[in-house]
Design an enzyme around this catalytic site. Structure first.
Site, PDB file in Angstrom:
ATOM      1  N   HIS A  78       0.822  -1.210   0.000  1.00  0.00           N
ATOM      2  CA  HIS A  78       0.000   0.000   0.000  1.00  0.00           C
ATOM      3  C   HIS A  78       0.859   1.265   0.000  1.00  0.00           C
ATOM      4  O   HIS A  78       0.539   2.242  -0.688  1.00  0.00           O
ATOM      5  CB  HIS A  78      -0.957  -0.004   1.190  1.00  0.00           C
ATOM      6  CG  HIS A  78      -1.937  -1.134   1.167  1.00  0.00           C
ATOM      7  ND1 HIS A  78      -2.747  -1.444   2.235  1.00  0.00           N
ATOM      8  CD2 HIS A  78      -2.236  -2.039   0.188  1.00  0.00           C
ATOM      9  CE1 HIS A  78      -3.497  -2.492   1.924  1.00  0.00           C
ATOM     10  NE2 HIS A  78      -3.204  -2.869   0.691  1.00  0.00           N
ATOM     11  N   HIS A 237      -9.156  -1.934  -5.492  1.00  0.00           N
ATOM     12  CA  HIS A 237      -8.082  -2.248  -4.546  1.00  0.00           C
ATOM     13  C   HIS A 237      -7.083  -3.220  -5.155  1.00  0.00           C
ATOM     14  O   HIS A 237      -5.880  -3.139  -4.866  1.00  0.00           O
ATOM     15  CB  HIS A 237      -8.625  -2.821  -3.235  1.00  0.00           C
ATOM     16  CG  HIS A 237      -7.533  -3.039  -2.231  1.00  0.00           C
ATOM     17  ND1 HIS A 237      -6.987  -1.999  -1.508  1.00  0.00           N
ATOM     18  CD2 HIS A 237      -6.821  -4.142  -1.889  1.00  0.00           C
ATOM     19  CE1 HIS A 237      -6.008  -2.465  -0.747  1.00  0.00           C
ATOM     20  NE2 HIS A 237      -5.890  -3.770  -0.966  1.00  0.00           N
ATOM     21  N   ASP A 241      -3.119  -2.635  -5.249  1.00  0.00           N
ATOM     22  CA  ASP A 241      -2.098  -3.618  -4.875  1.00  0.00           C
ATOM     23  C   ASP A 241      -1.104  -3.845  -6.009  1.00  0.00           C
ATOM     24  O   ASP A 241       0.112  -3.918  -5.784  1.00  0.00           O
ATOM     25  CB  ASP A 241      -2.755  -4.957  -4.523  1.00  0.00           C
ATOM     26  CG  ASP A 241      -3.257  -5.025  -3.091  1.00  0.00           C
ATOM     27  OD1 ASP A 241      -2.894  -4.153  -2.276  1.00  0.00           O
ATOM     28  OD2 ASP A 241      -4.016  -5.966  -2.786  1.00  0.00           O
ATOM     29  N   HIS A 264      -0.620 -11.036  -5.226  1.00  0.00           N
ATOM     30  CA  HIS A 264       0.762 -10.652  -4.938  1.00  0.00           C
ATOM     31  C   HIS A 264       1.770 -11.628  -5.526  1.00  0.00           C
ATOM     32  O   HIS A 264       2.803 -11.218  -6.065  1.00  0.00           O
ATOM     33  CB  HIS A 264       0.965 -10.540  -3.427  1.00  0.00           C
ATOM     34  CG  HIS A 264       0.088  -9.528  -2.771  1.00  0.00           C
ATOM     35  ND1 HIS A 264       0.070  -8.201  -3.151  1.00  0.00           N
ATOM     36  CD2 HIS A 264      -0.823  -9.641  -1.765  1.00  0.00           C
ATOM     37  CE1 HIS A 264      -0.798  -7.547  -2.390  1.00  0.00           C
ATOM     38  NE2 HIS A 264      -1.355  -8.399  -1.558  1.00  0.00           N
TER      39      HIS A 264
END
Length: 303
Positions: A78, A237, A241, A264
């Site tokens: 973030h 979001h 990310d 991720h």
């Protein structure tokens, strides 16, 4: 001409780690040109520095974490996203714990901190990573891909079997030549499902999570009293990310990113695959008197 950027002043914040639940003190300091983003564990003796480098990523379960010289830095995505969105190249991030503070679950508080500290241009041109060839990685039906593009745009598609995340709100594209990171992306919060809580607790994850720093869903609805900040906050979001994960490449991207159910782990795999293929990218800068880069950043904020 687009110059490198750092902070004008040092600024501090306190919060809790999303996964550890630990209280953490964070200090953001200016850094010289070509320094990059470097995390500093000031609670260790001796102090350990951990560069923001995709090759140092060792944790991708529900966050992006780095390891170097025996020190860990968790949940960097973030802050990295905010730095990328505001075009900040050089900064020192001091931490009193192994995890960054989660703040409200978005990048908004980090944007506020950076702007409050002041953002100043430095003496050398900003360096961009220009995508020259398509690079794609897969994991089952999940896909992450870079393609050449004159600018920086991201597209993302999510798939969740949940009434609050219908198909029409599961796709988002943003082009940074026309859209503003601060208003369109930075306020989108992380989210989680009540059904996953037991899995997370068994792994000592999400110990600092609450409705103050995440969107929480049961089987049917959003449990947060204030609801959503955007109708498609979930996919926004995921873009937030991705911007943070991709900034671990070591420079701002000039190209197009596409993610389908990516996270991720796949984002990091994509960056590593790109950097390993020297024919697929090149460093470029835009010194005074040359063309302008096809991506815009907000004007520096002189606090």
């Amino acid at each position: 001409m687009t110059q490198q950027r750092t902070l004008k002043n040092t600024i501090r914040a306190t919060g809790v780690g999303l996964h550890s639940g630990d209280k953490v003190y964070m200090t953001l300091r200016p850094a010289p040109v070509d320094h990059g983003v470097v995390f500093r564990r000031v609670d260790l003796e001796p102090i350990v520095e951990v560069p923001a480098d995709a090759e140092l990523v060792t944790e991708t379960t529900l966050c992006t974490g780095l390891s170097c010289n025996g020190a860990k830095i968790q949940t960097v995505e973030h802050l990295m996203s905010a730095l990328a969105g505001l075009g900040v190249d050089n900064v020192i991030v001091e931490l009193s714990s192994a995890e960054l503070p989660i703040m409200d679950g978005s990048s908004g508080p980090f944007v506020f901190l950076l702007q409050s500290a002041g953002i100043v241009e430095q003496s050398k041109p900003k360096r961009f990573i220009r995508i020259k060839q398509t690079v794609e990685v897969r994991d089952g039906d999940k896909v992450a891909r870079f393609e050449p593009y004159e600018g920086y745009k991201l597209g993302f598609t999510i798939e969740f079997n949940h009434p609050m995340i219908p198909a029409k709100q599961s796709r988002q594209e943003i082009d940074f030549s026309t859209s503003a990171y601060v208003t369109e992306i930075s306020r989108a919060r992380t989210f989680g499902f009540m059904r996953d809580l037991e899995y997370m607790r068994e792994r000592n994850l999400g110990l600092g999570g609450s409705m103050d720093n995440a969107i929480v869903l049961d089987e049917f609805r959003v449990l947060n009293e204030d609801g959503l900040r955007y109708t498609n906050e979930f996919v926004r979001h995921k873009i937030l990310d991705a911007i943070g994960d991709l900034y671990l490449a070591g420079g701002a991207i000039l190209g197009a990113y596409e993610g389908f159910k990516s996270g991720h782990a796949l984002n990091n795999k994509l960056v590593r695959a790109l950097l390993a293929d020297q024919a697929a990218w090149e460093w470029v800068s835009f010194p005074e008197g040359t063309e302008q880069p096809p991506v815009t950043y907000a004007s520096p904020v002189y606090a």
